[in-house]
Write a protein that holds these residues in place. Sequence first.
Motif, mmCIF file in Angstrom:
data_model
loop_
_atom_site.group_PDB
_atom_site.id
_atom_site.type_symbol
_atom_site.label_atom_id
_atom_site.label_comp_id
_atom_site.label_asym_id
_atom_site.label_seq_id
_atom_site.Cartn_x
_atom_site.Cartn_y
_atom_site.Cartn_z
ATOM 1 N N PHE A 22 0.837 -1.198 0.000
ATOM 2 C CA PHE A 22 0.000 0.000 0.000
ATOM 3 C C PHE A 22 0.871 1.247 0.000
ATOM 4 N N ASN A 23 1.849 1.306 0.897
ATOM 5 C CA ASN A 23 2.736 2.476 0.961
ATOM 6 C C ASN A 23 3.536 2.635 -0.321
ATOM 7 N N GLU A 24 3.972 1.539 -0.889
ATOM 8 C CA GLU A 24 4.725 1.612 -2.139
ATOM 9 C C GLU A 24 3.870 2.222 -3.246
ATOM 10 N N ILE A 25 2.613 1.806 -3.303
ATOM 11 C CA ILE A 25 1.706 2.340 -4.318
ATOM 12 C C ILE A 25 1.444 3.821 -4.070
ATOM 13 N N ILE A 26 1.233 4.192 -2.816
ATOM 14 C CA ILE A 26 1.016 5.617 -2.487
ATOM 15 C C ILE A 26 2.223 6.435 -2.933
ATOM 16 N N ASP A 27 3.420 5.944 -2.677
ATOM 17 C CA ASP A 27 4.628 6.660 -3.112
ATOM 18 C C ASP A 27 4.666 6.795 -4.636
ATOM 19 N N GLU A 28 4.262 5.738 -5.366
ATOM 20 C CA GLU A 28 4.200 5.805 -6.827
ATOM 21 C C GLU A 28 3.196 6.867 -7.278
ATOM 22 N N LEU A 29 2.063 6.935 -6.593
ATOM 23 C CA LEU A 29 1.032 7.902 -6.955
ATOM 24 C C LEU A 29 1.508 9.333 -6.726
ATOM 25 N N VAL A 30 2.210 9.561 -5.627
ATOM 26 C CA VAL A 30 2.753 10.892 -5.348
ATOM 27 C C VAL A 30 3.750 11.280 -6.440
ATOM 28 N N ILE A 76 -13.927 14.183 -12.213
ATOM 29 C CA ILE A 76 -14.664 12.908 -12.223
ATOM 30 C C ILE A 76 -14.748 12.367 -13.654
ATOM 31 N N ILE A 77 -15.019 13.248 -14.607
ATOM 32 C CA ILE A 77 -15.090 12.819 -16.013
ATOM 33 C C ILE A 77 -13.737 12.279 -16.467
ATOM 34 N N TYR A 78 -12.645 12.946 -16.085
ATOM 35 C CA TYR A 78 -11.311 12.448 -16.436
ATOM 36 C C TYR A 78 -11.093 11.055 -15.845
ATOM 37 N N GLU A 79 -11.525 10.864 -14.596
ATOM 38 C CA GLU A 79 -11.373 9.542 -13.977
ATOM 39 C C GLU A 79 -12.237 8.507 -14.711
ATOM 40 N N ILE A 101 -2.528 -1.252 -17.894
ATOM 41 C CA ILE A 101 -3.687 -1.198 -17.005
ATOM 42 C C ILE A 101 -3.271 -0.646 -15.632
ATOM 43 N N LEU A 102 -2.056 -0.947 -15.194
ATOM 44 C CA LEU A 102 -1.575 -0.394 -13.921
ATOM 45 C C LEU A 102 -1.427 1.118 -14.004
ATOM 46 N N ASP A 103 -0.983 1.625 -15.162
ATOM 47 C CA ASP A 103 -0.917 3.077 -15.352
ATOM 48 C C ASP A 103 -2.300 3.694 -15.208
ATOM 49 N N LYS A 104 -3.299 3.032 -15.779
ATOM 50 C CA LYS A 104 -4.667 3.540 -15.697
ATOM 51 C C LYS A 104 -5.194 3.485 -14.263
ATOM 52 N N PHE A 105 -4.899 2.409 -13.539
ATOM 53 C CA PHE A 105 -5.280 2.348 -12.121
ATOM 54 C C PHE A 105 -4.644 3.505 -11.349
ATOM 55 N N ASN A 106 -3.378 3.773 -11.631
ATOM 56 C CA ASN A 106 -2.690 4.879 -10.951
ATOM 57 C C ASN A 106 -3.342 6.212 -11.288
ATOM 58 N N ASP A 107 -3.647 6.435 -12.562
ATOM 59 C CA ASP A 107 -4.316 7.679 -12.957
ATOM 60 C C ASP A 107 -5.658 7.820 -12.253
ATOM 61 N N LYS A 108 -6.422 6.727 -12.188
ATOM 62 C CA LYS A 108 -7.719 6.768 -11.500
ATOM 63 C C LYS A 108 -7.549 7.177 -10.037
ATOM 64 N N ALA A 109 -6.547 6.618 -9.383
ATOM 65 C CA ALA A 109 -6.320 6.930 -7.975
ATOM 66 C C ALA A 109 -5.951 8.399 -7.791
ATOM 67 N N VAL A 110 -5.086 8.903 -8.655
ATOM 68 C CA VAL A 110 -4.688 10.314 -8.560
ATOM 69 C C VAL A 110 -5.888 11.213 -8.837
ATOM 70 N N TYR A 111 -6.673 10.890 -9.868
ATOM 71 C CA TYR A 111 -7.867 11.696 -10.148
ATOM 72 C C TYR A 111 -8.830 11.696 -8.964
ATOM 73 N N SER A 112 -8.945 10.589 -8.285
ATOM 74 C CA SER A 112 -9.826 10.524 -7.119
ATOM 75 C C SER A 112 -9.396 11.519 -6.043
ATOM 76 N N VAL A 113 -8.105 11.620 -5.827
ATOM 77 C CA VAL A 113 -7.593 12.591 -4.844
ATOM 78 C C VAL A 113 -7.836 14.013 -5.345
ATOM 79 N N ILE A 114 -7.611 14.249 -6.638
ATOM 80 C CA ILE A 114 -7.842 15.577 -7.205
ATOM 81 C C ILE A 114 -9.316 15.953 -7.087
ATOM 82 N N GLU A 115 -10.211 14.997 -7.321
ATOM 83 C CA GLU A 115 -11.645 15.244 -7.154
ATOM 84 C C GLU A 115 -11.927 15.747 -5.741
ATOM 85 N N ARG A 116 -11.343 15.062 -4.776
ATOM 86 C CA ARG A 116 -11.551 15.463 -3.378
ATOM 87 C C ARG A 116 -10.986 16.848 -3.115
ATOM 88 N N MET A 117 -9.801 17.132 -3.656
ATOM 89 C CA MET A 117 -9.198 18.448 -3.460
ATOM 90 C C MET A 117 -10.074 19.543 -4.065
#
Length: 124
Positions: A22-30, A76-79, A101-117
Amino acid sequence: MSKNNDITIWGAEAKLMKGTRFNEIIDELVALRNKKNVDYATNDDPNGNFKRVAMMAAPLLNPAIPENLRPTVIAIIYELKQTDGVIEMISKNKVGKAESILDKFNDKAVYSVIERMCYEEANE
């Protein structure tokens, strides 16, 4: 960070999770967000691109969406675009040439945080 959350993965509690996938993925997303953000944002507004697109897309958006929440809807539309890509890859057993597909999962996760921001900024 949410004003209601006293626990962060980077605080004292992070010792419990250190070295986890989980932490490794979070670091990748950052790292991904930092890398891509230089192309889209400005120093004074890290989510400015969503605001600019929201202004351009305003005539196409549901008029019931409040103006201050339109950048959130754009994120949200971008995600959703990434979600569509993931579903397409899974359903057709496709391997991406430009993005995995992993790149797309990462993009989705980042967009989710941006949506919240964007949502938090709209409700300050």
